[in-house]
Enzyme design. Structure first.
Site, PDB file in Angstrom:
ATOM      1  CG  HIS A   1      -3.606  -3.354   3.669  1.00  0.00           C
ATOM      2  ND1 HIS A   1      -2.353  -3.042   4.134  1.00  0.00           N
ATOM      3  CD2 HIS A   1      -4.184  -2.172   3.298  1.00  0.00           C
ATOM      4  CE1 HIS A   1      -2.169  -1.737   4.061  1.00  0.00           C
ATOM      5  NE2 HIS A   1      -3.251  -1.190   3.552  1.00  0.00           N
TER       6      HIS A   1
ATOM      7  CB  CYS B   1      -0.985  -0.029   1.163  1.00  0.00           C
ATOM      8  SG  CYS B   1      -2.384   1.094   0.910  1.00  0.00           S
TER       9      CYS B   1
END
Length: 512
Positions: A432, A339
């Site tokens: 994630h 991310c």
């Protein structure tokens, strides 16, 4: 029956784990139970979609508490989530959706919407479930904030809920903290505080018992139990600050060598829980670090998520850690960005949303350009990576606006679209939770070990992250059943706080 509030003498006193344990204990009794935290401040969040089609972000701790309750996570379990982006501002996530940024100047303006959403969500859950187990935030004795409170005693008053205060004895001064917590509340708040739980106790219970007896005598309130310190309770931490430097307790290596993983502890690190799945693997040592030497010694380096990509990238450069990361990658050893960490690896970042710093140079390790968009991507995608099924979740403003067409993808989606990159020894993804997919995790670690020259490393064929998470909530339920007076706790939930609890001076001025 209605609900119970589990408050704490401090942050990280054990509220989250006790709430999860009580939820699992009640679930085992056949009670339809829901967890609830009116307001959470954490950058560790999960993406959920509930049965009513409402999706969004909630705190990771509430997602774990939902598992403990036998429920699918939903946004009502954590209606207000504050995600700190700096020391002075936080993004406001209301019923799962980012709606504003809060600071000291606009707190009063936003507070009615936040408290209104929290109370409405609680009232809905109370009508639908047998018991709502509520987790407080920080301490209920933050007297400077009491008149704005809707997560501690403000919530307890709203629901007329009995309250238990948990204290971390490992920090010292637990009895003073318990007494002082009650004594700083006004009379109406004190009337709802029914007793205490001691958390993280090590040693002889016989030596502790005189203190338990004295705090009961001094306050007129029950100590419902003493929970032992348990080193295995580390999954799904509510906040990265709860982690030590070494993550998890991995089993012995299956092969001849260990794999050493260094996760850079960014100032605004988010979803550090991604590294937990790596730490579950035997023979994998995971360390959160801000030391260049530990990055130099690592086999695999991970740049994790962050709530402030550009600001944390600037910090990386200020500390010189960027040079350690670059040297690691240029030596041909594996580097993974997740991310915000993936965004840092790009050539260029355009951010007029989070930091508002405009064009910023990335680390230049991937031929990718990132542009921040006002709308946040929230999804729970699935695909294939390294020949294995993989699932994850996305929470980010940054979008890949350009990538070199020759750059290989890390993940392939069912519709043929792609996500992430794999460029030799450098990998990046916005997903994630991907390493919770067991086979993908094994294959990635095997690939990383080869790139690092750890040819004697072998993955375990049977590690199940989902099973370890389930074992965690079962262990929490066991601790509650073994170390708390559950019959008295059940009576408290059924009947509410005892009538006539003594007032402890000096008390706070009444809120009316």
């Amino acid at each position: 029956m209605s609900g119970i509030l589990i408050a704490g003498t401090t942050s990280d006193a054990g509220k989250s784990v006790l709430t999860a344990g009580v939820c699992r204990w009640l679930h085992r009794r056949g009670v339809r139970v829901a967890p609830f935290k009116a307001q959470n401040m954490s950058n560790n969040s999960a993406v959920v979609v509930d049965g009513q089609g409402r999706g969004g972000e909630i705190g990771r701790a509430q997602a774990l508490q939902a598992v403990a309750s036998g429920q699918e996570p939903q946004v009502r379990f954590n209606p207000v989530l504050l995600k700190p982006g700096s020391d002075h501002t936080s993004q406001v996530v209301l019923l799962g959706q980012a709606v504003d940024t809060i600071d000291a100047a606009n707190f009063r303006r936003l507070k009615p919407a936040m408290s209104g959403a929290a109370f409405a969500a609680y009232d809905e859950l109370r009508a639908e479930y047998d018991v709502v187990v509520c987790e407080g935030a920080g301490s209920p004795a933050e007297i400077n904030l009491r008149d704005h409170d809707y997560v501690n005693m403000g919530l307890a008053r709203h629901g007329r809920m009995p309250t238990i205060v948990v204290g971390d004895i490992d920090r010292g001064g637990v009895f003073a903290a318990m007494f002082g917590t009650v004594a700083l509340l006004d009379a109406e708040d004190q009337a709802l505080v029914a007793g205490f739980v001691v958390n993280k106790f090590r040693g002889s219970r016989e030596l502790l018992q005189p203190g338990v007896d004295m705090i009961e005598a001094a306050t007129g309130r029950t100590v419902y139990g003493v929970l032992p310190f348990d080193v295995d309770l580390w999954l799904d931490a509510e906040d990265a600050l709860a982690y030590g430097r070494v993550l998890g307790r991995p089993g012995p290596a299956r092969g001849q060598e260990w794999l050493r993983v260094a996760v850079v502890r960014l100032p605004h690190i988010s979803n550090a829980t991604d590294a937990e799945a790596l730490a579950c693997e035997p023979g994998v040592s995971v360390r959160l670090t801000v030391e260049p030497g530990e990055i130099a010694d690592a086999d695999l380096v991970v740049l994790p998520g962050t709530k402030a990509t550009v600001d944390d990238l600037r910090w990386l450069r200020y500390t010189g850690l960027d040079q350690a990361v670059l040297a690691h990658a240029r030596a041909g050893r594996p580097l993974l960005g997740i991310c915000g960490g993936f965004q840092m690896l790009s050539e260029q970042i355009a951010d007029e949303v989070e930091s508002r710093r405009g064009e910023v140079a990335g680390l230049g390790l991937l031929p990718v350009r990132i542009v921040f968009a006002p709308d946040k991507t929230l999804s729970r995608p699935a695909g294939q990576a390294l020949g294995a099924d993989v699932r994850g979740y996305e929470i980010h403003h940054g979008r890949v606006a350009y990538r070199d067409p020759a750059l290989a993808s890390l993940i392939t989606l069912p519709d043929g679209d792609t996500e992430g990159v794999a460029a030799g020894n450098v990998f990046g993804t916005h997903w994630h939770g991907a390493f919770e997919s067991d086979e993908f995790r094994r294959r990635f670690l095997t690939l990383a070990a080869g790139l690092a020259g750890r040819h004697g490393f072998e993955v375990a064929p049977d590690t199940s992250f989902a099973a370890m998470r389930e074992a965690t909530v079962d262990r929490l339920g066991d601790l509650v059943e073994e170390h708390l007076d559950t019959e008295r706790l059940w009576q408290l939930i059924e009947k509410g706080a005892p009538v006539g609890l003594p007032f402890l001076p000096p008390g706070a001025p009444s809120l009316g």
